[in-house]
Design a protein around this motif. Structure first.
Motif: not given
Length: 488
Positions: A197-200, A432-439
């Protein structure tokens, strides 16, 4: 009774003579069956005693048959990412050689200023943390080869202990389903959700935060490693797992812990008062041996009686527990800190790496998201690696004690790489943000907020899928454990 079965009595005039009777085949089989059962029973009892006992000394026979369990090392990890470390080091050199005008125009990561900056943009994340995303790229490339993750893939496995199904939609987090069996499970899941949540929330307004749906597990041992699940750690053969940062990056409700930046700040303050020259030239370790009996007992045995050793176990039920316990910052007083995996990975490693000390670890079986930055040799060496059974621990320690300049270099490298860069909360948010994007790149469908509503449809509304993170955090713990079943 035995005499009657094994001997035949012959009555004579002057005496009674006993003659041995040959046992039948049934009796022989019965004898071997009973003997085998007895041996198996003793073996099982020995194994149970060995795995559950906190006695530092075990009989040699028990040690020999002590099972390794999940810690049986079929593969160990060895990463070589010199380019990652060189890039990070070169950035600092460029800052030092830059003119004042160039420094004003160009941005470079500075620990004192940026360590808790959760809102770095994508270019800054790339510049500051080269090599941090190797694990994400590995998983993405593999999934691209195998085929994208489908909605059916996520639905193909029911949630087991420690799992949460969630969704990011329009930069908001929704919790769809949970299966958390106890408060420890719940705390870990809430910490992971909070870090996400914090990263987003801190992402720059121009950052791409796509809509995604996923399942993550906070268990030490991922129960379904062949599924496309987000997890805290994996083994080399667990190809389908996508790694997330450990929940401890948010906080951990353990003695002398808390948030990771709190521990880092305390370590820095401690080292200001007790500098390198005052560190104790011994190897320290404290831990519970029953978490990985064969592995951790090997450490105790290898260090037993050595002049450089302050290795000991923790017994939580012991009345002297407080005297035995050493917090992560207390371990910074030592020049050498040992590390041993537990039931799988050990969450204590990142805290040990916050010290300006030399980490001495066996060959690791479990991979965490930042392990690609480990170097066990060369100019960028930042820890010391020994065999998994610690058979070469003594020779490694003697070599280190004979080369104090090498020890100082390894400790300084560890601080520069881990404490001052890759274990910062800024690095965690970028991950976290890179994980979201690549997922999202490997997802084969577009998530929907309302069930029964297709993408682009606005003429009807079904039931909303999930509950917002902010609302979920207000629920009582017992409701959070198994949402939404617990709500009814």
């Amino acid at each position: 009774m035995l005499m009657k079965k094994m001997w035949v009595a012959e009555e004579r005039k002057d005496k009674t003579v006993y003659r041995r009777r040959c046992p039948t085949g049934v009796e022989i089989l019965s004898f071997f069956f009973i003997s085998t059962c007895a041996l198996l029973f003793l073996l099982v009892c020995s194994m149970l005693y060995g795995t559950r006992s906190e006695n530092p000394s075990l009989p040699p026979l028990v040690k020999e048959y002590l099972p390794a369990g999940r810690c049986l090392c079929e593969f160990s990890t060895s990463f070589s990412c010199d380019t990652c470390l060189d890039c990070a080091a070169n950035q600092a050199i460029l800052v030092g050689n830059a003119t004042q005008k160039e420094e004003l125009e160009a941005w470079t990561f500075k620990y004192s200023r940026d360590r808790n900056n959760y809102g770095l943009d994508e270019a800054q994340c790339e510049s500051a943390f080269p090599g941090q995303y190797e694990e994400i790229e590995r998983a993405a490339k593999l999934r691209t080869r195998w085929g994208k993750v489908t909605k059916e893939d996520l639905a193909s496995f029911g949630l087991t202990k420690g799992m949460v199904r969630a969704m990011i939609y329009d930069r908001e987090i929704y919790i769809i389903e949970t299966y958390l069996v106890d408060n420890v499970n719940r705390q870990k899941a809430v910490a992971s959700l909070s870090a996400l949540y914090r990263a987003v929330l801190a992402a720059p307004s121009a950052a791409d935060i796509p809509n995604i749906e996923f399942v993550f597990s906070v268990e030490d041992l991922p129960a379904q490693p062949t599924k496309p699940v987000w997890s805290l750690a994996r083994r080399v053969q667990d190809h389908n797992i996508w790694l997330i940062p450990d929940f401890g990056f948010w906080s951990w409700d353990m003695p002398a812990l808390g948030t990771i930046d709190e521990v880092a700040n305390e370590a820095i303050e401690r080292e200001a008062v007790e500098p390198w020259s005052q560190k104790i030239e011994k190897l320290v370790w404290r831990g519970k041996i029953t978490f990985a009996p064969k592995l951790r007992r090997a450490l105790l045995d290898a260090a037993k009686g050595k002049p450089w050793s302050d290795v000991g176990q923790l017994k939580w039920t012991d009345k002297d527990f407080k005297e035995q316990y050493l917090g992560p910052v207390d371990q910074c007083n030592f020049m050498f800190i040992a590390h041993a995996e537990g039931r799988s990975y050990s969450g204590s490693l990142k805290y040990r790496q916050l010290c300006r000390s030399v980490i001495v670890s066996h060959k690791l079986q479990w991979i965490q998201h930042y392990h690609y930055l480990f170097r066990s040799n060369g100019t960028n060496q930042n820890f010391v690696e020994v065999e998994r059974d610690f058979s070469d621990l003594s020779s490694a320690m003697e070599d280190l004690l004979d080369h104090p300049e090498k020890v100082k270099r390894i400790a300084d490298n560890s601080v520069q790489v881990f404490r001052e860069r890759y274990l910062t909360q800024a690095a965690e948010a970028c991950y976290w943000r890179r994980l979201i994007k690549r997922w999202r790149d490997v997802m084969a469908w577009e998530p929907v907020l309302f069930s029964g509503v297709g993408t682009g449809e606005r003429d009807k509304r079904g039931r909303k899928r999930g509950v917002r993170y902010e609302t979920f955090m207000l629920y009582e713990p017992k409701v959070q454990l198994e949402w939404p079943k617990s709500a009814s």
